[in-house]
Design a protein around this motif. Structure first.
Motif, short mmCIF file in Angstrom:
data_model
loop_
_atom_site.label_atom_id
_atom_site.label_comp_id
_atom_site.label_asym_id
_atom_site.label_seq_id
_atom_site.Cartn_x
_atom_site.Cartn_y
_atom_site.Cartn_z
N ASP A 9 -9.54 12.83 -1.31
CA ASP A 9 -8.17 13.12 -1.74
C ASP A 9 -7.32 11.86 -1.56
OD1 ASP A 9 -7.29 12.92 0.91
OD2 ASP A 9 -7.54 15.07 1.26
N THR A 10 -6.12 11.91 -2.12
CA THR A 10 -5.30 10.70 -2.15
C THR A 10 -4.86 10.24 -0.76
OG1 THR A 10 -3.44 12.19 -2.59
CG2 THR A 10 -4.41 11.09 -4.47
N ASP A 11 -4.63 11.17 0.13
CA ASP A 11 -4.20 10.81 1.47
C ASP A 11 -5.29 10.01 2.18
OD1 ASP A 11 -2.07 10.95 3.38
OD2 ASP A 11 -3.34 12.27 4.58
N THR A 12 -6.54 10.45 1.96
CA THR A 12 -7.67 9.73 2.57
C THR A 12 -7.78 8.32 2.01
OG1 THR A 12 -8.87 11.81 2.83
CG2 THR A 12 -10.16 9.79 2.98
N ILE A 13 -7.57 8.20 0.69
CA ILE A 13 -7.64 6.88 0.06
C ILE A 13 -6.58 5.95 0.64
CG2 ILE A 13 -7.36 5.63 -2.12
CD1 ILE A 13 -8.44 8.12 -3.54
N VAL A 14 -5.36 6.48 0.82
CA VAL A 14 -4.28 5.66 1.37
C VAL A 14 -4.60 5.23 2.80
CG1 VAL A 14 -1.86 5.68 2.10
CG2 VAL A 14 -2.50 6.62 -0.12
N ARG A 15 -5.18 6.15 3.58
CA ARG A 15 -5.51 5.82 4.97
C ARG A 15 -6.64 4.81 5.08
NH1 ARG A 15 -4.95 11.47 5.81
NH2 ARG A 15 -7.22 11.68 6.01
N MET A 16 -7.37 4.61 3.99
CA MET A 16 -8.41 3.57 4.00
C MET A 16 -7.79 2.16 4.03
SD MET A 16 -11.18 4.91 1.21
CE MET A 16 -12.24 6.32 1.51
N CYS A 17 -6.50 2.15 3.73
CA CYS A 17 -5.83 0.85 3.65
C CYS A 17 -4.69 0.77 4.67
CB CYS A 17 -5.26 0.63 2.26
SG CYS A 17 -6.44 0.90 0.91
N PRO A 18 -5.00 0.71 5.98
CA PRO A 18 -3.93 0.66 7.00
C PRO A 18 -3.06 -0.60 6.82
CG PRO A 18 -6.06 0.11 7.96
CD PRO A 18 -6.33 0.61 6.57
#
Length: 376
Positions: A9-18
């Motif tokens: 999901d998109t939230d997981t994708i964003v969290r891949m990029c701290p």
């Protein structure tokens, strides 16, 4: 291979990029976290679109496979297993007394079998003669069916004259349709394709009178991947189920009308015997009227017709016909009577709607014609 990222999901994708790891990006946006978040959200949205695009074919194939298991095909659902005889089980035939002068049927005085009518009721005891009309209860006006254009499902039927048996029959039909659709949508892959990921953690832009507001928020679980994946299937399943139910209904109507016609002939012959008249001529005349009446599928018209006996063979009507042209059903019926052999040749041409849309037919199925002989 984006098809391997189906659960992402998109939230997981964003969290891949701290943020602390993206030093170059932080420097590029001068440490403005909101601008960086918006950029990362656009990247995540692009990845999600790539995942969706790669999943479309896979999801369609999964839905097709699930539909074949239930329907036997992907073009229609003619292989759907409905309850035995569904559509015609509400129909009930009986012979009821009626007053010839007013054509008023007395529904409290009915017989379920012609053998229950006595010779006395046919006039053996003088003034005891009674008139009888065939009645078929539990009929359904299929032209009043309602289809939901958005869901492709059968909704209600607008008919205050429905008997409880007819209402129950339609309720079973709706359940059969819903169960078939639920079986397809319960397939794990299909289910995941329709509801399998949450679009969350994105920057959503909202325009207000005060300006533009950007909120990093969750869109909720209703933002499924392909929520309309089975919509066309729903419409096909509904159309096929209704068509099969209509076929069962018309088959049962034909069966009961044939029984009714034969009952009229038997009553006519018995009445003639009781009155000391020529039984064969009476049988022929009753058979002729029953045959031509069969074209109209009208029990009462046939019963009343017994009174209009033509003595001149040239004046006898040997052919009956009827045409029905409803928005979801077309029918042409022709009945031809042979005076010498007492045979009724009846042909029925039917055409059902293949793709109903609200109260009009988007596509018609091929017309079929069946002929049969009834010997009285």
């Amino acid at each position: 291979d984006y098809s391997q990222c189906v659960g992402l999901d998109t939230d997981t994708i964003v969290r891949m990029c701290p943020t602390e790891k993206l030093t170059a990006c932080v420097e590029k946006y001068n440490g403005k976290t909101s601008d960086l978040d918006e950029y990362l959200s656009s990247v995540a949205q692009g990845i999600m679109l790539d995942i969706d695009n790669s999943m479309l074919t896979q999801c369609q194939n999964a839905a097709d496979e699930a539909m074949v298991k239930v329907c036997g095909d992907t073009e229609n659902c003619d292989g759907l297993a409905l309850d035995d005889g569904l559509g015609g089980r509400s129909l009930e035939y009986k012979l009821c007394e009626y007053k010839e002068d007013s054509s008023e049927i007395d529904y409290s005085k009915c017989r379920t079998d012609v053998a229950q009518i006595t010779d006395e009721e046919l006039g053996r005891a003088g003034n005891t003669k009674k008139d009888f009309a065939g009645v078929i209860d539990g009929t359904i006006a299929w032209e009043n069916l309602n289809f939901n254009e958005d869901t492709g499902l059968l909704e209600t039927i607008e008919d205050d004259m429905l008997t409880e048996n007819a209402k129950s029959e339609l309720a079973v039909l709706v359940n059969n349709i819903n169960n078939a659709i639920a079986t397809i949508e319960a397939d794990p892959t299909v289910q995941y394709c329709m509801t399998g990921r949450r679009v969350q953690g994105l920057t959503r832009t909202t325009k207000t009178d005060e300006g533009v507001i950007r909120n990093r928020t969750s869109f909720g679980s209703d933002e499924g991947r392909f929520t309309g994946l089975t919509q066309q299937m729903r419409a096909l399943i509904t159309a096929s189920a209704v068509k099969k139910a209509q076929e069962n209904y018309h088959s049962k109507i034909d069966e009961l009308n044939t029984k009714m016609a034969k009952d009229y002939v038997a009553l006519g012959e018995r009445a003639a015997t009781v009155a000391g008249e020529n039984a064969l001529d009476a049988r022929r005349e009753a058979a002729r009227l029953s045959c031509t009446g069969l074209a109209n599928s009208s029990a009462f018209a046939t019963a009343k017709g017994k009174k209009n006996v033509q003595t001149d063979p040239a004046e006898r009507e040997m052919v009956g016909s009827k045409t029905v042209n409803e928005w979801n059903y077309k029918e042409t019926v022709t009945s031809t009577f042979d005076w010498e052999t007492l045979t009724c040749h009846r042909c029925v041409r039917q055409q059902y709607c293949g793709k109903p849309k609200r109260k009009w037919c988007k596509k018609w199925n091929e017309a079929t014609e069946n002929c049969s002989d009834i010997t009285f």
